[in-house]
Motif scaffolding. Structure first.
Motif: not given
Length: 367
Positions: A216-218, A224-229, A245-253, A320-323
């Protein structure tokens, strides 16, 4: 002055999970000159609440973890315990998957009040579900945090006939009331300014559905590319979640905050609670979030009893995660937060009245 009634609460551990946290809330509030809590846990480790329990005058006893193969050893340990400690006239069991053993041994040793307390609405497998139901055979009282939790543990017939007392989780709502300054300070601590901050509080366990949460967060990040979880909690699946998280390449988020003692302040800092659990009893974190004026997007598997304000929106898990991401993005997270204290207390979720009920129950049931 007479000695307080000592109630033995049975848990797996004394960590910061929902059931343990809600019991500690009651323990802090209850008149400990009249009722004192002690704890039987299935570990020798120092736990999150160990020091606080001892500071409040409570005792902690360690038992071996039950694995089926050690049934006779486990049963013997409980039998010996009750013979050694006849002062316990009330056993309050929150770990119902072994309740058929310790509640039976309590009955054999003439403990008059034996409580089986259902805290969840599902079990991981059919065997656990079956043995949890056995606990009611040796209980004098059946408690549940919600109707769905009661049905799951004790059956629809027991709930419909009134054999199960529904006792909702309660919180110290005042502690979570929104505070602008606390929000600013906590966001600053994490280096967050105006960006969207989504929070999830829960142990890293299959029940909490972290894999779907990250999906969902991905999808949220696409808009919202600046969003944080902010992930608050710990558990056996932590390394797997870190890998995802690493596989999604969202470590910085993603911020993994671990187990925290500043949950009220973290809820002030957040903008939205995202909570796609596979099942729950009555999740305290959703109550806490509402007390903090925080919008909550939660799964439709969670009981409607937790919706005490209009801040909660249910989304089907099969969507879905998109919804789900669209639902989150549809919230105006910069709206003015309101004080929900009156709404929560009017629905009976305030800690003072619930703690008083427990205190009266324990005292009235001891002759």
């Amino acid at each position: 002055m007479s000695e307080p009634i000592r109630v033995l609460h049975v848990f797996g551990r004394l960590d910061s999970g929902g059931a343990e946290s809600r019991t500690m809330d009651i323990y802090r509030q209850i008149d400990r000159c009249k009722v004192q809590f002690d704890f039987a846990i299935h570990t020798e480790d120092k736990c999150f609440f160990t020091d606080e329990v001892k500071s409040l005058g409570g005792k902690i006893y360690s038992f071996p973890r039950f694995n089926g193969k050690n049934y006779f050893q486990y049963r013997k340990k409980w039998n010996e315990f009750f013979k050694k400690h006849p002062e316990y006239q009330i056993v309050h069991g929150h770990q119902t998957n072994t309740g058929f053993v310790y509640l039976k041994e309590a009955e054999v040793n003439n403990v008059p009040v034996r409580i089986a307390h259902s805290r969840n609405s599902n079990k991981e497998n059919l065997i656990k579900k079956y043995i949890c139901k056995l606990s009611k055979l040796y209980a004098t009282n059946l408690f549940a945090v919600s109707k769905i939790a009661g049905i799951s543990e004790f059956g629809k017939n027991a709930v419909n006939k009134g054999f199960v007392k529904i006792l909702p989780n309660a919180i110290n709502a005042k502690k979570y009331s929104f505070d602008t300054e606390k929000r600013r300070e906590k966001r600053s601590e994490f280096g967050i300014k105006d960006e969207l901050l989504i929070i999830h509080i829960g142990r890293f366990h299959p029940q909490k559905n972290h894999t779907f949460l990250l999906d969902i967060f991905n999808n949220i990040l696409k808009n919202e590319p600046d969003a944080k979880l902010l992930l608050v909690g710990d558990g056996t699946l932590k390394s797997e979640i870190v890998k995802q998280i690493s596989e999604h390449q969202i470590n910085k988020s993603v911020i993994i905050a671990g187990t925290r003692t500043d949950v009220p302040e973290l809820l002030q800092a957040a903008d939205i609670l995202l909570f796609p659990s596979l099942f729950e009893g009555l999740p305290g974190v959703v109550l806490e979030s509402q007390a903090a004026g925080l919008p909550c997007i939660i799964s439709d598997t969670i009981t409607e009893e937790v919706k005490v304000t209009d801040l909660v929106e249910y989304v089907p898990l099969e969507h879905s995660a998109e919804v789900w991401a669209t639902k989150v993005l549809g919230i105006d997270y910069k709206f003015k937060r309101r004080n929900t204290y009156e709404e929560i207390t009017e629905k009976g979720y305030d800690i003072e009245s619930v703690a008083k009920w427990y205190e009266d129950f324990y005292r009235m049931n001891i002759k």
